[in-house]
Design an enzyme around this catalytic site. Structure first.
Site, mmCIF file in Angstrom:
data_model
loop_
_atom_site.group_PDB
_atom_site.id
_atom_site.type_symbol
_atom_site.label_atom_id
_atom_site.label_comp_id
_atom_site.label_asym_id
_atom_site.label_seq_id
_atom_site.Cartn_x
_atom_site.Cartn_y
_atom_site.Cartn_z
ATOM 1 N N MET A 135 -2.225 -33.609 28.013
ATOM 2 C CA MET A 135 -3.616 -33.147 28.271
ATOM 3 C C MET A 135 -4.453 -34.028 29.303
ATOM 4 O O MET A 135 -5.781 -33.835 29.058
ATOM 5 C CB MET A 135 -4.176 -32.364 27.128
ATOM 6 C CG MET A 135 -3.666 -31.576 26.259
ATOM 7 S SD MET A 135 -3.128 -29.859 27.191
ATOM 8 C CE MET A 135 -4.736 -29.251 27.098
ATOM 9 N N ARG A 136 -3.709 -34.878 29.830
ATOM 10 C CA ARG A 136 -4.548 -35.816 30.848
ATOM 11 C C ARG A 136 -4.104 -35.586 32.363
ATOM 12 O O ARG A 136 -2.927 -35.086 32.359
ATOM 13 C CB ARG A 136 -4.146 -37.061 30.485
ATOM 14 C CG ARG A 136 -4.211 -37.438 28.956
ATOM 15 C CD ARG A 136 -5.924 -37.728 28.893
ATOM 16 N NE ARG A 136 -6.301 -38.155 27.427
ATOM 17 C CZ ARG A 136 -7.278 -38.723 27.020
ATOM 18 N NH1 ARG A 136 -8.191 -38.666 27.981
ATOM 19 N NH2 ARG A 136 -7.511 -38.895 25.839
ATOM 20 N N ASN A 157 4.809 -29.654 35.434
ATOM 21 C CA ASN A 157 3.659 -29.288 34.124
ATOM 22 C C ASN A 157 3.924 -27.838 33.842
ATOM 23 O O ASN A 157 4.275 -26.989 34.512
ATOM 24 C CB ASN A 157 2.317 -29.538 34.954
ATOM 25 C CG ASN A 157 1.384 -29.678 33.761
ATOM 26 O OD1 ASN A 157 1.331 -29.701 32.655
ATOM 27 N ND2 ASN A 157 0.148 -28.891 34.250
ATOM 28 N N HIS A 159 1.383 -24.817 32.658
ATOM 29 C CA HIS A 159 0.238 -24.169 32.341
ATOM 30 C C HIS A 159 0.076 -22.958 31.933
ATOM 31 O O HIS A 159 0.418 -22.097 32.180
ATOM 32 C CB HIS A 159 -0.563 -24.348 34.133
ATOM 33 C CG HIS A 159 -2.107 -23.815 33.967
ATOM 34 N ND1 HIS A 159 -2.860 -24.894 33.542
ATOM 35 C CD2 HIS A 159 -2.845 -22.590 34.097
ATOM 36 C CE1 HIS A 159 -4.095 -24.081 33.655
ATOM 37 N NE2 HIS A 159 -3.998 -22.878 34.073
HETATM 38 C C1 GRF Z 1 0.606 -25.050 25.793
HETATM 39 O O1 GRF Z 1 0.038 -23.842 25.638
HETATM 40 C C2 GRF Z 1 0.697 -25.557 27.109
HETATM 41 O O2 GRF Z 1 0.711 -24.595 28.320
HETATM 42 C C3 GRF Z 1 -0.663 -26.409 27.441
HETATM 43 O O3 GRF Z 1 -0.776 -26.971 26.088
HETATM 44 C C4 GRF Z 1 -0.311 -26.277 25.088
HETATM 45 C C5 GRF Z 1 0.719 -27.327 24.552
HETATM 46 O O4 GRF Z 1 1.440 -26.828 23.284
HETATM 47 N N1 GRF Z 1 -0.906 -27.312 28.494
HETATM 48 P P1 GRF Z 1 2.594 -27.663 22.679
HETATM 49 O O5 GRF Z 1 1.922 -29.104 22.411
HETATM 50 O O6 GRF Z 1 3.693 -27.530 23.590
HETATM 51 O O7 GRF Z 1 2.683 -26.924 21.426
#
Ligand code: GRF
Length: 239
Positions: A135-136, A157, A159
């Site tokens: 998340m960065r 990535n 999304h």
């Molecule tokens: C997922 O929904 C992904 O698309 C988003 O963050 C969430 C991560 O979930 N970027 P996880 O850590 O893989 O369970």
């Protein structure tokens, strides 16, 4: 089976996408070995998932680094090869209504953290870097040190929306609030913008009138777990 590619992974949280990739790799459904899992966040359960699968892990604690940067950044704290002007020209993450000072702080503090990530990653031989719920945002400082061959993207990535709709941090939330009747997820390469890089694959799902945000998230995650391993295989096939 084709030659396996080496995949590095970065996470921030629970790591259910990481788990889907670990499972696909252990079950030989994809031609990929995971060589490390790094996190910007200590103590998250995604790290335990990696360790259970005997994958080496490391943490670069972004929150700690950013807090310490807020007390002041000396030139000596910056990576030796950091060039603010160059990164500022390339970056497409921060918009023009942000002050120069704020942009400089953002780019400098992230580069300090990114250099630590790069140092940790440098001991691994890696064909592809997979952001699995990391998340960065990544600045051009980091991206240019991974994408070293012009025109070849090496960072992927996932999304939680059908890009180019709903970029940003809350794809499923935005899909829900807008009242969409179809939601989805996208795997794309990372470029200098936020969620703007070339699309590798997408999966969609129907949203019923009575679906809650939690229903949408659950439907979406299920699609993500199918999509991510497939996109990694697509990359492996392209080499
Ligand atoms: C997922 O929904 C992904 O698309 C988003 O963050 C969430 C991560 O979930 N970027 P996880 O850590 O893989 O369970």
């Amino acid at each position: 089976m084709a030659k396996k590619i080496n995949v590095g992974t970065l996470i921030s949280g629970g790591g259910t996408n990481l788990q889907a990739i670990i499972d696909a790799s252990l079950e030989n459904k994809i031609d990929a070995n995971i060589v490390f899992t790094g996190s910007d966040n200590p103590g998250v359960s995604g790290l335990e998932r990696a360790q259970k699968a005997d994958i080496e892990t490391f943490v670069v604690d972004y929150s700690k680094i950013i807090s310490s940067c807020k007390k002041g950044i000396n030139d000596a704290d910056l990576p030796e090869d950091f060039d603010l002007k160059e990164i500022q020209t390339k970056q497409q993450l921060v918009t023009s209504d942000t002050s120069n000072e704020q942009v400089a702080f953002f780019l400098k503090s992230r580069a300090i953290a990114e250099k630590k990530l790069l140092d940790q990653m440098s001991v691994y031989d890696m064909d592809l870097l997979v952001l699995a719920g990391f998340m960065r945002v990544l600045t051009p400082y980091f991206i240019d040190r991974i994408n070293t061959t012009p025109g070849k993207y090496k960072i992927m990535n996932i999304h939680p929306a059908l890009l180019p709709s709903f970029p940003g941090t809350d794809g499923y939330g935005d899909t829900f609030s807008y009242g969409c009747k179809v939601g989805g997820c996208t795997v794309h390469f990372i470029d200098y913008g936020e969620d703007t890089g070339p699309i590798i694959g997408q999966k969609a799902f129907t949203i019923e009138d009575n679906d809650t945000l939690d229903d949408i998230k659950a439907k979406g995650l299920k699609k993500e777990w199918e999509l991510y391993p497939r996109c990694i295989q697509k990359f492996a096939d392209s080499l």
